[in-house]
Scaffold this motif. Structure first.
Motif, short mmCIF file in Angstrom:
data_model
loop_
_atom_site.label_atom_id
_atom_site.label_comp_id
_atom_site.label_asym_id
_atom_site.label_seq_id
_atom_site.Cartn_x
_atom_site.Cartn_y
_atom_site.Cartn_z
N PRO A 26 -10.77 -0.36 4.83
CA PRO A 26 -9.67 -0.93 5.62
C PRO A 26 -10.16 -2.01 6.57
O PRO A 26 -11.36 -2.20 6.74
N ILE A 27 -9.22 -2.68 7.18
CA ILE A 27 -9.54 -3.65 8.22
C ILE A 27 -10.26 -2.90 9.35
O ILE A 27 -9.89 -1.76 9.69
N SER A 28 -11.27 -3.53 9.90
CA SER A 28 -12.04 -2.91 10.96
C SER A 28 -11.13 -2.44 12.10
O SER A 28 -10.30 -3.20 12.61
N GLY A 29 -11.27 -1.17 12.47
CA GLY A 29 -10.45 -0.63 13.55
C GLY A 29 -9.20 0.08 13.07
O GLY A 29 -8.56 0.82 13.83
N HIS A 30 -8.83 -0.16 11.82
CA HIS A 30 -7.66 0.52 11.26
C HIS A 30 -8.05 1.93 10.82
O HIS A 30 -9.08 2.12 10.18
N ARG A 31 -7.20 2.89 11.15
CA ARG A 31 -7.53 4.27 10.86
C ARG A 31 -6.66 4.88 9.76
O ARG A 31 -6.94 5.96 9.26
N SER A 32 -5.59 4.19 9.42
CA SER A 32 -4.70 4.72 8.37
C SER A 32 -4.88 3.91 7.10
O SER A 32 -4.94 2.68 7.12
N VAL A 33 -4.97 4.61 6.00
CA VAL A 33 -5.06 3.97 4.68
C VAL A 33 -4.00 4.57 3.77
O VAL A 33 -3.89 5.80 3.67
N SER A 34 -3.23 3.72 3.15
CA SER A 34 -2.24 4.19 2.18
C SER A 34 -2.49 3.50 0.84
O SER A 34 -3.09 2.43 0.78
N TRP A 35 -2.04 4.13 -0.21
CA TRP A 35 -2.22 3.63 -1.57
C TRP A 35 -0.87 3.46 -2.25
O TRP A 35 0.03 4.32 -2.09
N TYR A 36 -0.75 2.38 -3.01
CA TYR A 36 0.47 2.10 -3.75
C TYR A 36 0.11 1.75 -5.19
O TYR A 36 -0.95 1.17 -5.46
N GLN A 37 1.00 2.07 -6.10
CA GLN A 37 0.86 1.66 -7.50
C GLN A 37 1.91 0.59 -7.78
O GLN A 37 3.07 0.74 -7.40
N GLN A 38 1.49 -0.48 -8.43
CA GLN A 38 2.44 -1.54 -8.77
C GLN A 38 2.45 -1.76 -10.28
O GLN A 38 1.41 -2.04 -10.88
N THR A 39 3.61 -1.61 -10.88
CA THR A 39 3.79 -1.87 -12.30
C THR A 39 5.02 -2.75 -12.48
O THR A 39 5.92 -2.75 -11.63
N PRO A 40 5.10 -3.49 -13.59
CA PRO A 40 6.28 -4.35 -13.81
C PRO A 40 7.57 -3.54 -13.88
O PRO A 40 8.60 -3.98 -13.40
N GLY A 41 7.50 -2.34 -14.43
CA GLY A 41 8.72 -1.56 -14.61
C GLY A 41 9.16 -0.80 -13.38
O GLY A 41 10.36 -0.72 -13.09
N GLN A 42 8.22 -0.27 -12.62
CA GLN A 42 8.55 0.58 -11.47
C GLN A 42 8.35 -0.10 -10.13
O GLN A 42 8.72 0.45 -9.09
N GLY A 43 7.78 -1.28 -10.12
CA GLY A 43 7.57 -1.98 -8.86
C GLY A 43 6.47 -1.33 -8.04
O GLY A 43 5.55 -0.72 -8.57
N LEU A 44 6.61 -1.45 -6.73
CA LEU A 44 5.62 -0.90 -5.80
C LEU A 44 6.03 0.52 -5.41
O LEU A 44 7.10 0.73 -4.85
#
Lengths: 114, 112
Positions: free
Chosen positions: A25-43
């Motif tokens: 993550p960006i230095s100092g950031h404590r939260s990390v989230s993950w996303y999946q991106q596909t053409p059919g389902q989007g983000l």
């Protein structure tokens, strides 16, 4: 200030294999989230980690998992890969992971399952 | 849960014209609405965001308006340039931690 860094950028895996993706993550950031991106389902939201604990989880099967380390770096793992797992996996970080915190995305990891 | 719709799915404008993209959301508890621009092969980049205590926010050529009563918000780009060509995503959140719900995206093409 360096942005969100994801590795690897591109990878090809075979059905049934597993894969691990990494996010700094960006230095100092404590939260990390993950996303999946596909053409059919989007983000679509996968999960979020804060202080090494998963705080929030999207609607994905248990084959998708993650963890966060004490330095806020995070990894996500997908086991028993399926063709439908081919996607761009995006990591995002925010300062404290508050509900209205801005999230900043990395460039993503392109996963192709053959 | 939250559902976000976004229109139009594609938009072509002449360079110098304005572009408007509209989003609607379903959960009245949502109170944070960011907009992201995604260029080919790159991750989404935040371009502007708005919180529910504000009705409008502007940053140079980009503005966002929010109507909480009607549950919709819009992105306005003025004096469009070819480098504005990209896919734009709206999102709604603020009520489920970092679980943002994204719209399906709008592919904007600015024709020189």
């Amino acid at each position: 200030k360096a942005g969100v860094t994801q590795t690897p950028r591109y990878l090809i895996k075979t059905r049934g294999q597993q894969v691990t993706l990494s996010c700094s993550p960006i230095s100092g950031h404590r939260s990390v989230s993950w996303y999946q991106q596909t053409p059919g389902q989007g983000l679509q939201f996968l999960f979020e980690y804060f202080s090494e604990t998963q705080r929030n989880k999207g609607n994905f099967p248990g084959r998708f998992s993650g963890r966060q380390f004490s330095n806020s770096r995070s990894e996500m793992n997908v086991s028993t890969l399926e063709l439908g797992d081919s996607a761009l996996y995006l990591c995002a970080s925010s300062l404290e992971g508050q509900a209205v915190d801005t999230i900043y995305f990395g460039e993503g990891s392109w996963l192709t399952v053959v | 849960g939250e559902n976000v719709e976004q229109h139009p799915s594609t938009l072509s404008v002449q360079e110098g014209d304005s572009a408007v993209i509209k989003c609607t959301y379903s959960d009245s508890a949502s109170n944070y609405f960011p907009w992201y621009k995604q260029e080919l092969g790159k991750g989404p980049q935040l371009i502007i965001d708005i919180r529910s205590n504000v009705g409008e926010k502007k940053d140079q050529r980009i503005a966002v308006t929010l109507n909480k009563t009607a549950k919709h918000f819009s992105l306005h780009i003025t004096e469009t340039q070819p480098e504005d060509s990209a896919v734009y995503f709206c999102a709604a959140g603020g009520n489920y931690g970092q679980n943002f719900v994204f719209g399906p995206g709008t592919r904007l093409s600015v024709l020189p």
